[in-house]
Design a protein around this motif. Structure first.
Motif, PDB file in Angstrom:
ATOM      1  N   HIS A   1      44.948  29.489  51.688  1.00 13.06           N
ATOM      2  CA  HIS A   1      44.127  29.448  52.676  1.00 13.06           C
ATOM      3  C   HIS A   1      42.779  30.085  52.227  1.00 13.06           C
ATOM      4  O   HIS A   1      42.961  31.026  51.142  1.00 13.06           O
ATOM      5  CB  HIS A   1      44.607  30.530  53.860  1.00 13.06           C
ATOM      6  CG  HIS A   1      43.833  30.649  54.824  1.00 13.06           C
ATOM      7  ND1 HIS A   1      42.480  31.321  55.034  1.00 13.06           N
ATOM      8  CD2 HIS A   1      44.027  29.868  56.242  1.00 13.06           C
ATOM      9  CE1 HIS A   1      42.070  31.203  56.343  1.00 13.06           C
ATOM     10  NE2 HIS A   1      43.070  30.650  56.975  1.00 13.06           N
ATOM     11  N   PRO A   2      41.672  29.582  52.585  1.00  7.71           N
ATOM     12  CA  PRO A   2      40.475  30.081  51.847  1.00  7.71           C
ATOM     13  C   PRO A   2      40.136  31.450  51.985  1.00  7.71           C
ATOM     14  O   PRO A   2      39.411  32.085  50.934  1.00  7.71           O
ATOM     15  CB  PRO A   2      39.307  29.373  52.533  1.00  7.71           C
ATOM     16  CG  PRO A   2      40.231  27.934  53.195  1.00  7.71           C
ATOM     17  CD  PRO A   2      41.680  28.606  53.302  1.00  7.71           C
ATOM     18  N   ASP A   3      40.429  32.105  53.038  1.00  2.00           N
ATOM     19  CA  ASP A   3      40.093  33.567  53.086  1.00  2.00           C
ATOM     20  C   ASP A   3      40.906  34.234  51.911  1.00  2.00           C
ATOM     21  O   ASP A   3      40.442  35.312  51.669  1.00  2.00           O
ATOM     22  CB  ASP A   3      40.849  34.210  54.468  1.00  2.00           C
ATOM     23  CG  ASP A   3      39.840  33.496  55.626  1.00  2.00           C
ATOM     24  OD1 ASP A   3      38.827  33.114  55.179  1.00  2.00           O
ATOM     25  OD2 ASP A   3      40.412  33.856  56.783  1.00  2.00           O
ATOM     26  N   LYS A   4      41.954  33.890  51.469  1.00  7.82           N
ATOM     27  CA  LYS A   4      42.625  34.475  50.204  1.00  7.82           C
ATOM     28  C   LYS A   4      41.940  34.353  49.073  1.00  7.82           C
ATOM     29  O   LYS A   4      42.219  35.042  48.146  1.00  7.82           O
ATOM     30  CB  LYS A   4      44.098  34.162  50.241  1.00  7.82           C
ATOM     31  CG  LYS A   4      45.049  34.416  51.241  1.00  7.82           C
ATOM     32  CD  LYS A   4      46.616  34.352  51.131  1.00  7.82           C
ATOM     33  CE  LYS A   4      47.279  34.975  51.839  1.00  7.82           C
ATOM     34  NZ  LYS A   4      48.844  34.872  51.601  1.00  7.82           N
ATOM     35  N   HIS A   5      41.131  33.538  48.818  1.00  7.84           N
ATOM     36  CA  HIS A   5      40.423  33.176  47.621  1.00  7.84           C
ATOM     37  C   HIS A   5      38.729  32.981  47.622  1.00  7.84           C
ATOM     38  O   HIS A   5      38.167  32.578  46.611  1.00  7.84           O
ATOM     39  CB  HIS A   5      40.824  31.609  47.106  1.00  7.84           C
ATOM     40  CG  HIS A   5      42.251  31.575  47.057  1.00  7.84           C
ATOM     41  ND1 HIS A   5      43.087  31.567  45.841  1.00  7.84           N
ATOM     42  CD2 HIS A   5      43.429  31.053  47.991  1.00  7.84           C
ATOM     43  CE1 HIS A   5      44.158  31.455  46.084  1.00  7.84           C
ATOM     44  NE2 HIS A   5      44.486  31.225  47.332  1.00  7.84           N
ATOM     45  N   LYS A   6      38.294  34.075  48.507  1.00  7.00           N
ATOM     46  CA  LYS A   6      36.893  34.180  48.449  1.00  7.00           C
ATOM     47  C   LYS A   6      35.861  32.986  48.319  1.00  7.00           C
ATOM     48  O   LYS A   6      35.138  33.025  47.400  1.00  7.00           O
ATOM     49  CB  LYS A   6      36.651  35.209  47.341  1.00  7.00           C
ATOM     50  CG  LYS A   6      37.513  36.457  47.476  1.00  7.00           C
ATOM     51  CD  LYS A   6      37.304  37.414  48.764  1.00  7.00           C
ATOM     52  CE  LYS A   6      38.301  38.725  48.599  1.00  7.00           C
ATOM     53  NZ  LYS A   6      38.686  38.981  49.936  1.00  7.00           N
ATOM     54  N   GLY A   7      36.195  32.163  49.130  1.00  8.64           N
ATOM     55  CA  GLY A   7      35.234  30.982  49.361  1.00  8.64           C
ATOM     56  C   GLY A   7      35.345  30.041  48.027  1.00  8.64           C
ATOM     57  O   GLY A   7      34.476  29.233  48.023  1.00  8.64           O
ATOM     58  N   ASP A   8      36.285  30.007  47.276  1.00 11.26           N
ATOM     59  CA  ASP A   8      36.369  29.117  46.287  1.00 11.26           C
ATOM     60  C   ASP A   8      36.372  27.473  46.942  1.00 11.26           C
ATOM     61  O   ASP A   8      37.362  27.287  47.476  1.00 11.26           O
ATOM     62  CB  ASP A   8      37.730  29.289  45.457  1.00 11.26           C
ATOM     63  CG  ASP A   8      37.872  28.406  44.303  1.00 11.26           C
ATOM     64  OD1 ASP A   8      37.377  27.290  44.092  1.00 11.26           O
ATOM     65  OD2 ASP A   8      38.560  28.763  43.140  1.00 11.26           O
ATOM     66  N   SER A   9      35.698  26.945  46.433  1.00  6.70           N
ATOM     67  CA  SER A   9      35.571  25.201  46.953  1.00  6.70           C
ATOM     68  C   SER A   9      36.548  24.441  46.706  1.00  6.70           C
ATOM     69  O   SER A   9      37.045  23.763  47.550  1.00  6.70           O
ATOM     70  CB  SER A   9      34.119  24.807  46.352  1.00  6.70           C
ATOM     71  OG  SER A   9      34.234  24.550  45.195  1.00  6.70           O
TER      72      SER A   9
ATOM     73  N   PHE B   1      43.032  23.198  50.750  1.00  8.28           N
ATOM     74  CA  PHE B   1      43.499  23.399  52.177  1.00  8.28           C
ATOM     75  C   PHE B   1      43.255  22.472  53.034  1.00  8.28           C
ATOM     76  O   PHE B   1      44.273  22.299  53.955  1.00  8.28           O
ATOM     77  CB  PHE B   1      42.899  24.954  52.533  1.00  8.28           C
ATOM     78  CG  PHE B   1      43.260  25.214  53.769  1.00  8.28           C
ATOM     79  CD1 PHE B   1      44.345  26.025  54.041  1.00  8.28           C
ATOM     80  CD2 PHE B   1      42.378  25.160  54.947  1.00  8.28           C
ATOM     81  CE1 PHE B   1      44.924  26.517  55.114  1.00  8.28           C
ATOM     82  CE2 PHE B   1      43.005  25.637  56.150  1.00  8.28           C
ATOM     83  CZ  PHE B   1      43.927  26.505  56.171  1.00  8.28           C
ATOM     84  N   GLN B   2      42.034  21.707  52.802  1.00  6.69           N
ATOM     85  CA  GLN B   2      41.968  20.664  53.865  1.00  6.69           C
ATOM     86  C   GLN B   2      42.709  19.488  53.541  1.00  6.69           C
ATOM     87  O   GLN B   2      43.237  18.677  54.429  1.00  6.69           O
ATOM     88  CB  GLN B   2      40.681  20.370  53.741  1.00  6.69           C
ATOM     89  CG  GLN B   2      39.409  21.417  54.055  1.00  6.69           C
ATOM     90  CD  GLN B   2      37.894  21.057  53.619  1.00  6.69           C
ATOM     91  OE1 GLN B   2      37.775  20.223  52.901  1.00  6.69           O
ATOM     92  NE2 GLN B   2      36.936  21.573  54.601  1.00  6.69           N
ATOM     93  N   GLU B   3      43.049  19.213  52.414  1.00  5.63           N
ATOM     94  CA  GLU B   3      44.034  18.164  51.856  1.00  5.63           C
ATOM     95  C   GLU B   3      45.590  18.396  52.427  1.00  5.63           C
ATOM     96  O   GLU B   3      46.208  17.270  53.036  1.00  5.63           O
ATOM     97  CB  GLU B   3      44.183  18.042  50.296  1.00  5.63           C
ATOM     98  CG  GLU B   3      44.792  16.817  49.861  1.00  5.63           C
ATOM     99  CD  GLU B   3      44.865  16.938  48.479  1.00  5.63           C
ATOM    100  OE1 GLU B   3      45.020  17.689  47.690  1.00  5.63           O
ATOM    101  OE2 GLU B   3      44.258  15.610  47.960  1.00  5.63           O
ATOM    102  N   ILE B   4      45.813  19.695  52.706  1.00  8.51           N
ATOM    103  CA  ILE B   4      47.334  20.123  52.914  1.00  8.51           C
ATOM    104  C   ILE B   4      47.231  20.020  54.556  1.00  8.51           C
ATOM    105  O   ILE B   4      48.061  19.285  55.137  1.00  8.51           O
ATOM    106  CB  ILE B   4      47.388  21.678  52.836  1.00  8.51           C
ATOM    107  CG1 ILE B   4      47.753  21.739  51.289  1.00  8.51           C
ATOM    108  CG2 ILE B   4      48.520  22.160  53.373  1.00  8.51           C
ATOM    109  CD1 ILE B   4      47.713  23.196  50.791  1.00  8.51           C
TER     110      ILE B   4
END
Length: 110
Positions: free
Chosen positions: A39-47, A53-56
């Motif tokens: 989840h992006p929220d756990k990784h501080k906006g790492d593209s 996440f989108q692929e999942i």
């Protein structure tokens, strides 16, 4: 689904880390596990994480829907050299069994 990258060249089963014959429960369980992990929220906006996440999500949306999954299984682009023999047989088991059920034998003239 993300942008124009709607091609079935991705192996959604590998993305969700499930077997090709996975049940809906297995798909849901692995989706939840991976969605929490990536989840992006756990990784501080790492593209790269956002892309993963989108692929999942894309893989889940196809595999959890019976019609989309059936269509994907029939029309996906298969990169055979990327499969082990076991993966290949598991992936195409349904088609192999269907052909045999239709009376198409391995001694076919083609």
């Amino acid at each position: 689904m993300a942008g124009n990258d709607n091609s079935p060249s991705k192996d959604y089963y590998k993305i969700l880390e499930v077997d090709y014959g996975a049940t809906d429960d297995n798909i849901r369980l692995n989706y939840r596990k991976l969605a929490l992990k990536w989840h992006p929220d756990k990784h501080k906006g790492d593209s790269a994480v956002t892309s993963k996440f989108q692929e999942i999500n894309e893989a889940y949306n196809v595999l959890i829907d019976p019609e989309k999954r059936f269509e994907y299984d029939l029309t996906g682009i298969y990169e055979i050299d990327k499969y082990t023999l076991g993966e290949y047989l598991a992936r195409f088991k349904g088609m192999i069994l269907t052909c045999n059920g239709l009376g198409i034998s391995h001694t076919s003239t083609w």
